[in-house]
Design a protein around this motif. Structure first.
Motif, PDB file in Angstrom:
ATOM      1  N   LYS A  48       0.844  -1.194   0.000  1.00 14.74           N
ATOM      2  CA  LYS A  48       0.000   0.000   0.000  1.00 14.74           C
ATOM      3  C   LYS A  48       0.877   1.241   0.000  1.00 14.74           C
ATOM      4  O   LYS A  48       1.943   1.261   0.598  1.00 14.74           O
ATOM      5  CB  LYS A  48      -0.911   0.001   1.233  1.00 14.74           C
ATOM      6  CG  LYS A  48      -1.847   1.193   1.308  1.00 14.74           C
ATOM      7  CD  LYS A  48      -2.655   1.166   2.608  1.00 14.74           C
ATOM      8  CE  LYS A  48      -3.509   2.411   2.760  1.00 14.74           C
ATOM      9  NZ  LYS A  48      -4.238   2.433   4.047  1.00 14.74           N
ATOM     10  N   ARG A  49       0.419   2.291  -0.660  1.00 13.33           N
ATOM     11  CA  ARG A  49       1.194   3.530  -0.718  1.00 13.33           C
ATOM     12  C   ARG A  49       1.252   4.198   0.663  1.00 13.33           C
ATOM     13  O   ARG A  49       0.279   4.212   1.398  1.00 13.33           O
ATOM     14  CB  ARG A  49       0.608   4.496  -1.745  1.00 13.33           C
ATOM     15  CG  ARG A  49       0.730   3.965  -3.166  1.00 13.33           C
ATOM     16  CD  ARG A  49       0.768   5.074  -4.197  1.00 13.33           C
ATOM     17  NE  ARG A  49       1.162   4.546  -5.500  1.00 13.33           N
ATOM     18  CZ  ARG A  49       2.402   4.447  -5.925  1.00 13.33           C
ATOM     19  NH1 ARG A  49       3.395   4.834  -5.142  1.00 13.33           N
ATOM     20  NH2 ARG A  49       2.682   3.956  -7.117  1.00 13.33           N
ATOM     21  N   VAL A  55       2.724   8.593  10.101  1.00 14.95           N
ATOM     22  CA  VAL A  55       3.897   8.496  10.967  1.00 14.95           C
ATOM     23  C   VAL A  55       3.591   9.179  12.305  1.00 14.95           C
ATOM     24  O   VAL A  55       3.092  10.307  12.347  1.00 14.95           O
ATOM     25  CB  VAL A  55       5.126   9.148  10.303  1.00 14.95           C
ATOM     26  CG1 VAL A  55       6.329   9.085  11.231  1.00 14.95           C
ATOM     27  CG2 VAL A  55       5.420   8.450   8.973  1.00 14.95           C
ATOM     28  N   LYS A  56       3.879   8.497  13.398  1.00  9.22           N
ATOM     29  CA  LYS A  56       3.569   9.035  14.741  1.00  9.22           C
ATOM     30  C   LYS A  56       4.416  10.262  15.051  1.00  9.22           C
ATOM     31  O   LYS A  56       3.906  11.313  15.425  1.00  9.22           O
ATOM     32  CB  LYS A  56       3.807   7.949  15.800  1.00  9.22           C
ATOM     33  CG  LYS A  56       3.237   8.276  17.181  1.00  9.22           C
ATOM     34  CD  LYS A  56       3.404   7.069  18.098  1.00  9.22           C
ATOM     35  CE  LYS A  56       2.602   7.230  19.382  1.00  9.22           C
ATOM     36  NZ  LYS A  56       2.950   8.382  20.173  1.00  9.22           N
ATOM     37  N   ASP A  57       5.719  10.129  14.902  1.00  8.23           N
ATOM     38  CA  ASP A  57       6.644  11.240  15.118  1.00  8.23           C
ATOM     39  C   ASP A  57       7.276  11.577  13.772  1.00  8.23           C
ATOM     40  O   ASP A  57       8.097  10.816  13.241  1.00  8.23           O
ATOM     41  CB  ASP A  57       7.717  10.853  16.131  1.00  8.23           C
ATOM     42  CG  ASP A  57       8.660  12.010  16.456  1.00  8.23           C
ATOM     43  OD1 ASP A  57       8.631  13.024  15.721  1.00  8.23           O
ATOM     44  OD2 ASP A  57       9.430  11.889  17.424  1.00  8.23           O
ATOM     45  N   ALA A  58       6.888  12.719  13.208  1.00 11.21           N
ATOM     46  CA  ALA A  58       7.326  13.085  11.851  1.00 11.21           C
ATOM     47  C   ALA A  58       8.833  13.297  11.752  1.00 11.21           C
ATOM     48  O   ALA A  58       9.375  13.357  10.646  1.00 11.21           O
ATOM     49  CB  ALA A  58       6.586  14.341  11.391  1.00 11.21           C
ATOM     50  N   ARG A  94       9.198  -2.047   5.120  1.00  7.00           N
ATOM     51  CA  ARG A  94       8.851  -0.729   4.572  1.00  7.00           C
ATOM     52  C   ARG A  94       9.388   0.336   5.513  1.00  7.00           C
ATOM     53  O   ARG A  94       9.308   0.202   6.726  1.00  7.00           O
ATOM     54  CB  ARG A  94       7.338  -0.565   4.453  1.00  7.00           C
ATOM     55  CG  ARG A  94       6.682  -1.289   3.301  1.00  7.00           C
ATOM     56  CD  ARG A  94       7.058  -0.763   1.928  1.00  7.00           C
ATOM     57  NE  ARG A  94       6.673   0.615   1.695  1.00  7.00           N
ATOM     58  CZ  ARG A  94       5.456   0.994   1.323  1.00  7.00           C
ATOM     59  NH1 ARG A  94       4.491   0.105   1.185  1.00  7.00           N
ATOM     60  NH2 ARG A  94       5.189   2.269   1.088  1.00  7.00           N
ATOM     61  N   GLU A  95       9.881   1.402   4.942  1.00 11.77           N
ATOM     62  CA  GLU A  95      10.369   2.537   5.719  1.00 11.77           C
ATOM     63  C   GLU A  95       9.749   3.810   5.160  1.00 11.77           C
ATOM     64  O   GLU A  95       9.703   3.998   3.947  1.00 11.77           O
ATOM     65  CB  GLU A  95      11.896   2.629   5.645  1.00 11.77           C
ATOM     66  CG  GLU A  95      12.627   1.445   6.253  1.00 11.77           C
ATOM     67  CD  GLU A  95      14.135   1.576   6.123  1.00 11.77           C
ATOM     68  OE1 GLU A  95      14.575   2.549   5.475  1.00 11.77           O
ATOM     69  OE2 GLU A  95      14.861   0.723   6.660  1.00 11.77           O
ATOM     70  N   LYS A 101       9.581  10.314   1.909  1.00  9.22           N
ATOM     71  CA  LYS A 101       9.964   9.286   0.944  1.00  9.22           C
ATOM     72  C   LYS A 101       9.776   7.891   1.541  1.00  9.22           C
ATOM     73  O   LYS A 101      10.047   7.663   2.711  1.00  9.22           O
ATOM     74  CB  LYS A 101      11.422   9.492   0.539  1.00  9.22           C
ATOM     75  CG  LYS A 101      11.894   8.528  -0.531  1.00  9.22           C
ATOM     76  CD  LYS A 101      13.356   8.803  -0.913  1.00  9.22           C
ATOM     77  CE  LYS A 101      13.841   7.817  -1.967  1.00  9.22           C
ATOM     78  NZ  LYS A 101      15.258   8.052  -2.317  1.00  9.22           N
ATOM     79  N   SER A 102       9.304   6.977   0.720  1.00  5.44           N
ATOM     80  CA  SER A 102       9.064   5.602   1.180  1.00  5.44           C
ATOM     81  C   SER A 102      10.016   4.652   0.469  1.00  5.44           C
ATOM     82  O   SER A 102      10.317   4.818  -0.720  1.00  5.44           O
ATOM     83  CB  SER A 102       7.609   5.213   0.873  1.00  5.44           C
ATOM     84  OG  SER A 102       7.417   3.823   1.035  1.00  5.44           O
TER      85      SER A 102
END
Length: 550
Positions: A48-49, A55-58, A94-95, A101-102
């Protein structure tokens, strides 16, 4: 099977690391506790995109990592086709970086989301009421019937032959287009080739031809000049020949006085001999010299033809004309041989068509044979799931053309109640009915093929206790050959699990966190009792919970 899941810095999850076993795994929790967060994280692993808002902590990196044991999945060829290193223990990560950026990795190799999606469909199937819509799609319906019909190898061979067939058809179309183009030029090429062939280019020496033309065109002048030269050379007393003889006589008188005079006499003697030879050659030329207007006209005409060809084809040499003629002949031959090539290609297509027809017929027969078995099993399970009047029909109609999976049109038709008529599944089944139909179909498929891990996401919504008990039995039975997850709010299903996890929220320093905990036997009793009677646990709820678990 999914053996572990690690989530860090995602939604309300700080850090979560959980291991899973085979069998039926139950996941429960209060509404809003974060079950959807868990599914969202897993969906990222499946392709999934990504969205930075998840994200909890940006300021920190978000990581989701899933470990799968794929020993029983027979995926080595798929890994090869995706240019990936095959490993029985496959790790997908996945990161999501602070920049938004993913990145995705399979066994530490960077991959695209497309590659991730292709692989993940073979690893885990997340199934919710929303996903039941795929049951109404043609591709999925074919997938179900062909899995039961053991058509996997037949379909692989059919697809291979279909690619060959399509390639042959494309080649035939290109040949026909080439022929159409060449036919437009054929007559003109034939004319040009004939024009060049008539000249007999290999036998032409242009220099000799031009020399012959010059001689015949100037025969009178040549004759006059030869006669004049003879007169100058051989006129008595005044001619060069006589004068040279006199010189030779005078030098003979002093030749004995020194080597220099002897050499001079010899040189004059040589000139005299050469001059006699010249006179003889002039006589020969005069004898051969004759006026031939017809030959002159023939040569002139040939030279004009050659010069016209030079101008027409923009060249300067005979060899260049020969090359052009050969190229034209090749085009003509190609045009004339295309009909034969087209016939040969048509024969190849006919043979490929026969192979495809044979394979399509085999696939059709297998489908036709299994459909009654499938319908019978499906209706029996639906009866147990509270749909005793449900009737199913699978229409299999042959087509007169090939499609990607044979030569059939397939359609699932459904009738929910007595007195109704059969209609397309998407038009005649409600969301709840589709959920039960999908569960029934998955359970049937599990008898025939090795399915990936499956996660049922609250497909029991709106189902009564009696029916949910049967749904739990079906999931439990499926878990005998595969890994099954069930996110549920029904205690009857929760009690069927071989392991049980609870999703819960907790507030730490005014910040809400989601976590996942594996329950022991006592905790399971309490959790199921709460599902039965709410937060105020009664003795009867505890007794009922124990009874369900036993």
């Amino acid at each position: 099977m999914l053996t572990s899941l690690y989530i860090k810095n995602y939604a309300l999850i700080d850090e979560l690391n959980v291991s899973f076993n085979n069998g039926l795994t139950i996941i429960t929790g209060e509404t809003g506790a974060g079950k959807s967060i868990l599914l969202g994280g897993l969906s990222l692993v499946l392709g999934k995109r990504a969205d930075l808002s998840q994200v909890k902590d940006a300021n920190e990196k978000c990581i989701i990592e899933a470990v799968f044991n794929i020993a029983n999945y027979d995926l080595s060829l798929l890994f090869k086709s995706l240019d990936l290193d095959y490993d029985v223990q496959t790790i997908i990560r996945r990161e999501i970086l602070p920049s938004g950026k993913s990145r995705a990795f399979i066994n530490d190799s960077p991959v695209t989301l497309e590659t991730l999606g292709v692989l993940s469909t073979n690893l885990i199937d997340i199934h919710s009421q929303h996903q039941t819509q795929q049951l109404t799609q043609d591709d999925y319906q074919f997938k179900v019937i062909d899995a039961l019909a053991a058509n996997k190898l037949n379909l692989e061979e059919f697809l291979k032959q279909l690619r060959i067939y399509k390639k042959l058809e494309k080649s035939l179309e290109e040949l026909k287009l080439s022929k159409a183009e060449l036919i437009k030029e054929y007559d003109y090429n034939l004319f040009l080739s004939k024009e060049l062939n008539e000249v007999n280019l290999e036998k032409i020496n242009l220099e000799d031809l031009e020399a012959q033309y010059e001689e015949l065109n100037n025969v009178e002048i040549i004759g006059e000049k030869l006669t004049s030269v003879k007169s100058i050379l051989s006129t008595e007393d005044l001619g060069i020949t006589d004068q040279l003889n006199s010189v030779k006589q005078e030098l003979s008188k002093i030749a004995t006085f020194g080597i220099s005079y002897e050499n001079l006499k010899e040189r004059i003697a040589s000139v005299s001999i050469e001059l006699d030879d010249v006179l003889l050659e002039i006589d020969n030329l005069e004898d051969k010299l004759s006026s031939d207007p017809q030959e002159l006209e023939r040569i002139n005409s040939k030279l004009q033809i050659i010069n016209n060809l030079f101008q027409k084809h923009s060249v300067l040499e005979i060899n260049e004309l020969i090359e052009i003629r050969n190229d034209l002949q090749l085009k003509i031959n190609n045009t004339e041989s295309l009909d034969q090539s087209i016939k040969e290609k048509e024969q190849e297509i006919l043979k490929a068509n026969e192979k495809l027809d044979q394979l399509a017929l085999k696939i059709h027969k297998n489908r036709k044979k299994i459909i009654p078995v499938f319908v019978s099993k499906l209706e029996a399970i639906l009866t147990e799931l509270g749909m005793p009047n449900a009737k199913f029909k699978v229409e299999l109609k042959p087509l007169n053309h090939f499609v990607k999976n044979g030569k059939d049109n397939l359609q699932f038709l459904f009738m929910a109640n007595k007195g109704s008529t059969f209609n397309e599944l998407k038009k005649s089944a409600s969301g709840g009915e589709l959920s039960r139909i999908m569960l029934a179909i998955k359970s049937i498929l599990a008898e025939y093929i090795q399915l990936p891990s499956i996660m049922f996401d609250e497909i029991d919504t709106g189902v009564s206790g009696e029916i949910s008990n049967k749904m739990g039995d079906i999931m439990k039975q499926m878990s005998g050959t595969m890994q099954v997850f069930a996110i549920t709010h029904l205690p009857q299903i929760a009690a069927k699990g071989s392991s049980h996890f609870k999703v819960y929220k907790m507030d730490i320093e005014d910040i809400t966190h989601t976590n996942l905990k594996k329950l022991n036997e006592e905790e399971r009793v309490v959790e199921i009792a709460q599902m039965l009677g709410g937060l105020s646990i009664t003795d009867s709820a505890m007794a009922h919970a124990k009874q369900l678990l036993n």
